[in-house]
Design a protein around this motif. Sequence first.
Motif, PDB file in Angstrom:
ATOM      1  N   ILE A 132       0.806  -1.106  -0.170  1.00  0.00           N
ATOM      2  CA  ILE A 132       0.116   0.099   0.043  1.00  0.00           C
ATOM      3  C   ILE A 132       0.804   1.028   0.092  1.00  0.00           C
ATOM      4  CG2 ILE A 132      -1.838   1.348   1.199  1.00  0.00           C
ATOM      5  CD1 ILE A 132      -2.895  -1.275   2.175  1.00  0.00           C
ATOM      6  N   PRO A 133       1.874   1.361   0.884  1.00  0.00           N
ATOM      7  CA  PRO A 133       2.695   2.527   0.784  1.00  0.00           C
ATOM      8  C   PRO A 133       3.487   2.822  -0.425  1.00  0.00           C
ATOM      9  CG  PRO A 133       3.064   1.404   2.949  1.00  0.00           C
ATOM     10  CD  PRO A 133       2.052   0.487   2.020  1.00  0.00           C
ATOM     11  N   LYS A 138       5.066   3.642   9.478  1.00  0.00           N
ATOM     12  CA  LYS A 138       6.627   3.555   9.309  1.00  0.00           C
ATOM     13  C   LYS A 138       7.297   3.325   7.887  1.00  0.00           C
ATOM     14  CE  LYS A 138      10.371   0.546  10.562  1.00  0.00           C
ATOM     15  NZ  LYS A 138      10.768  -0.873  11.560  1.00  0.00           N
ATOM     16  N   GLN A 139       6.464   2.553   6.910  1.00  0.00           N
ATOM     17  CA  GLN A 139       6.668   2.466   5.679  1.00  0.00           C
ATOM     18  C   GLN A 139       6.662   3.651   4.710  1.00  0.00           C
ATOM     19  OE1 GLN A 139       4.889   0.100   7.616  1.00  0.00           O
ATOM     20  NE2 GLN A 139       6.191  -1.598   7.474  1.00  0.00           N
ATOM     21  N   ASP A 172      -7.225   1.711  10.714  1.00  0.00           N
ATOM     22  CA  ASP A 172      -6.393   0.635  11.590  1.00  0.00           C
ATOM     23  C   ASP A 172      -5.088   0.282  10.496  1.00  0.00           C
ATOM     24  OD1 ASP A 172      -5.541  -1.029  13.665  1.00  0.00           O
ATOM     25  OD2 ASP A 172      -6.117  -2.663  12.475  1.00  0.00           O
ATOM     26  N   GLN A 173      -5.393   0.153   9.284  1.00  0.00           N
ATOM     27  CA  GLN A 173      -4.202  -0.187   8.210  1.00  0.00           C
ATOM     28  C   GLN A 173      -3.366   1.096   8.130  1.00  0.00           C
ATOM     29  OE1 GLN A 173      -3.721  -2.875   6.452  1.00  0.00           O
ATOM     30  NE2 GLN A 173      -5.156  -3.820   7.929  1.00  0.00           N
ATOM     31  N   TRP A 174      -4.028   2.056   7.949  1.00  0.00           N
ATOM     32  CA  TRP A 174      -2.980   3.354   7.719  1.00  0.00           C
ATOM     33  C   TRP A 174      -2.227   3.590   8.974  1.00  0.00           C
ATOM     34  CZ3 TRP A 174      -5.726   8.848   6.527  1.00  0.00           C
ATOM     35  CH2 TRP A 174      -4.696   9.658   6.020  1.00  0.00           C
ATOM     36  N   LEU A 175      -2.482   3.356  10.299  1.00  0.00           N
ATOM     37  CA  LEU A 175      -1.753   3.272  11.412  1.00  0.00           C
ATOM     38  C   LEU A 175      -0.438   2.474  11.368  1.00  0.00           C
ATOM     39  CD1 LEU A 175      -4.300   3.846  14.119  1.00  0.00           C
ATOM     40  CD2 LEU A 175      -2.675   5.595  13.318  1.00  0.00           C
ATOM     41  N   ALA A 188       2.860   6.161  -2.799  1.00  0.00           N
ATOM     42  CA  ALA A 188       4.122   6.829  -3.453  1.00  0.00           C
ATOM     43  C   ALA A 188       3.984   6.836  -4.937  1.00  0.00           C
ATOM     44  CB  ALA A 188       5.297   6.321  -2.596  1.00  0.00           C
ATOM     45  N   LEU A 189       3.952   5.774  -5.498  1.00  0.00           N
ATOM     46  CA  LEU A 189       3.739   5.994  -6.970  1.00  0.00           C
ATOM     47  C   LEU A 189       2.593   6.739  -7.492  1.00  0.00           C
ATOM     48  CD1 LEU A 189       4.517   2.335  -7.835  1.00  0.00           C
ATOM     49  CD2 LEU A 189       6.096   4.251  -7.890  1.00  0.00           C
ATOM     50  N   GLY A 190       1.368   6.389  -6.905  1.00  0.00           N
ATOM     51  CA  GLY A 190       0.354   7.317  -7.379  1.00  0.00           C
ATOM     52  C   GLY A 190       0.614   8.968  -7.040  1.00  0.00           C
TER      53      GLY A 190
END
Length: 433
Positions: free
Chosen positions: A211-212, A300-301, A293-296, A216-218
């Motif tokens: 996801i990160p 780090k990534q 929750d996924q965002w939290l 970043a690519l988007g």
Amino acid sequence: MPGGDMAKPLLGRRNMESNPDLTPAAGRTVGILGSGDFARSLATRLVYSGFQVVVGSRNPKRCAGLFPSAAEVTAQADAAKKTDVIFVAVFREHYSTLCDLTDVLAGKILVDVSNNTEINHHKESNAEYLASLFPACTVVKGFNVISAWTLQSGPRDGNKQVLICCDNQEAKRIVAEIAQVMGFTPVDMGSLSSACEIENIPLRLLPAWKIPVFLALGLFLCFYTYNFIRQVLHPYIREQKNRFYKIPVEVVNSTLPCVAYVMLSLVYLPGVLAASFQLHYGTKYRRFPDWLDQWLQHRKQIGLLSFFCAALHAVYSLCLPMRRSHRYQLINAAIKQSTLGFIALVVSTLHTLTFGWTRAFDENQYKFYLPPSYTLTLLVPCTVILAKIFFHLPCIHQRLRRIRNGWEKGRYVKFTLPSATGEYSSGESSSNV
């Protein structure tokens, strides 16, 4: 690997002596079928965890020197007779070679530690296939996410979780106790039907980064397209100037700090949303939405990718005159450590505001009526900074701190908060505080 090296793993017996509770009560005998790298590392770890280990090999004399001296290396049939818990450390295609041991293995607990070479390579998992070959045995899937290096060096230098699944609760409990004694954390994954999912985990490439990286690519694609329109396409259409030479370096270099800046803001935005969520419901025990929750979990990534983009921008800047790169130099300080990262966010925001304040009101800066890219990057950072300031107001900060110390809206509870001097004072609170 020589036997002498295997007999001296990084996790020594001294750790066992300092933690007597880790020593198994009766010194359970554990069997291992197989003599490969994983089997040798597993045997070493079991021996230094206080277990008696019996290794079953097709060539016991040739393989005896590869295992710790405390482990007994014998024929497969003899090893199967001496223990009720047996680790099957052979590849799936070699399961059929164990069929001669069907009668000896009847009633035993077989721990399947195998993995596949491809995700969903077979219709059924390796553990389910092993269970079909030995219906009189209880098959437990486990230890496949633990590497041979982790077994030798200890869980502090690798993954601590051991994912376990089985249809028999007692067998699952026994394997979980073995994992605990070895210093790992067993995780119950349910019935044996979950084995397929567990076997796919080691084959997934950096699952927490998916996801990160796409984020970043988007962002890079969006800002690159935006800067391309302003810096290359607009001069070409309006002024008939060919500036396509900017595409590989200058457009990329003006895009990277925008991506780094926004992603650094996205590290702190979920914390702001989580604080708002807790203030709204007046408790810390209510589960966050799945997306939050996924965002939290990915902060780090996201922060590391932000730092990577900033570092890449610094490299690109070496290809440009210094006058072209000085405007974004402060963004290169976008590191992810909690306090320093937020300071970098504030400094970068002030720098961007100072740099672009006059340009924001200059009509010549609006190409195709599009504002400069730095004005777009300010939206998320300014939102995060203003929200942080709001949450640090004394009345809001005190309420949020109480919630995170266990206070709940609508309930009368006791809580303890640290005072300004570092001492703890007790108090009571209810929903009207």
